[in-house]
Design an enzyme around this catalytic site. Sequence first.
Site, PDB file in Angstrom:
ATOM      1  N   ASP A   1      22.622  90.346 -22.069  1.00 10.37           N
ATOM      2  CA  ASP A   1      23.547  91.233 -21.364  1.00 10.37           C
ATOM      3  C   ASP A   1      24.991  90.910 -21.747  1.00 10.37           C
ATOM      4  O   ASP A   1      25.325  89.759 -22.023  1.00 10.37           O
ATOM      5  CB  ASP A   1      23.397  91.074 -19.852  1.00 10.37           C
ATOM      6  CG  ASP A   1      22.177  91.790 -19.315  1.00 10.37           C
ATOM      7  OD1 ASP A   1      21.669  92.686 -19.999  1.00 10.37           O
ATOM      8  OD2 ASP A   1      21.735  91.444 -18.207  1.00 10.37           O
TER       9      ASP A   1
ATOM     10  N   ARG B   1      21.541  98.160 -26.283  1.00  9.49           N
ATOM     11  CA  ARG B   1      21.668  98.920 -25.049  1.00  9.49           C
ATOM     12  C   ARG B   1      23.127  99.358 -24.942  1.00  9.49           C
ATOM     13  O   ARG B   1      24.040  98.532 -25.014  1.00  9.49           O
ATOM     14  CB  ARG B   1      21.303  98.060 -23.836  1.00  9.49           C
ATOM     15  CG  ARG B   1      21.483  98.788 -22.496  1.00  9.49           C
ATOM     16  CD  ARG B   1      21.433  97.804 -21.339  1.00  9.49           C
ATOM     17  NE  ARG B   1      20.156  97.132 -21.258  1.00  9.49           N
ATOM     18  CZ  ARG B   1      19.966  95.945 -20.675  1.00  9.49           C
ATOM     19  NH1 ARG B   1      20.998  95.279 -20.171  1.00  9.49           N
ATOM     20  NH2 ARG B   1      18.763  95.416 -20.633  1.00  9.49           N
TER      21      ARG B   1
END
Length: 305
Positions: A132, A182
């Site tokens: 992330d 992402r």
Amino acid sequence: MELVTRDFFLFLSKNNVMNRMAKNWGIGFVRGKMIGGNNFNESLVYIKKLNDQGMTATVDHLGEFVGSSEVARERAEEVIHTIETIARENVNAQVSLKMTSLGLDIDEKLVRENMTRILETAEKHQIMVTIDMEDEARCQKTLDIFKEFRLRYSNVSTVIQAYLYRSESDLDELNPLRPFLRLVKGAYKESPKVAFPDKSDVDQNYKTLIRKQLLSGNYTAIATHDDHMIAYAKQLAKDNQIPASQFEFQMLYGMRNATQQALVKDGYNVRVYVPYGDDWYGYFMRRLAERPANIAFAFKGMTKK
């Protein structure tokens, strides 16, 4: 008004008193609605339900900005346990993690040791691990670590945030690695020196990133609840004959459930982000800060039976 709302929830996300109170309350009123549970085993029942509905998951043990080497190693062990449990239970899920939870703010050598152990396990079981993205101050270090491990492992991906000025050039630099990325809008409070202050500019940059990544032929995760962005990605794929197998939509657990199911029905891949753990408060506040509509989505998710 939107900027005020965003700043308010970002302020709350960093409030230590509120965070401690939230932990004391427990996660009873968000478990199974916005959060999987206190631990991964509690979350399995919800992930299996998502799989039964034709959706996949990515799971995240909540918690960041770890200040102890011991805790960072414990976090790494938790990720390894999660990967092994996913494989053993044969659920369709991946793992997300944050570099600060593995000790980024302590020692980069420690982070690399923890990531090596995690990715060795991920390669063994062929389960994707997504790094992330956190705030801009940690962006370059995070990308450097990703690039280093992408040369050695296939089951590692990361995140690009549309609100940062640098993101398009980051995308170009990563392209030779053929990365699974992402794409998100971004959820941290940043200075106008490094991030677009206006929503319209963030939206435009998000479209630029989606277009570049999809047309590159690299697998793309489009993480959004924004109907306009979903429509844009679908039309872009149609116009350029990009198969649905090359991309997926990602949404948060407990938000836009009907939209998730409609996308699956239409033949699109949908992955749901399922966080777990008692450190849920900061995560929850940042999700509310991302866009005002999330407040309504969250309320609907929390009040569902």
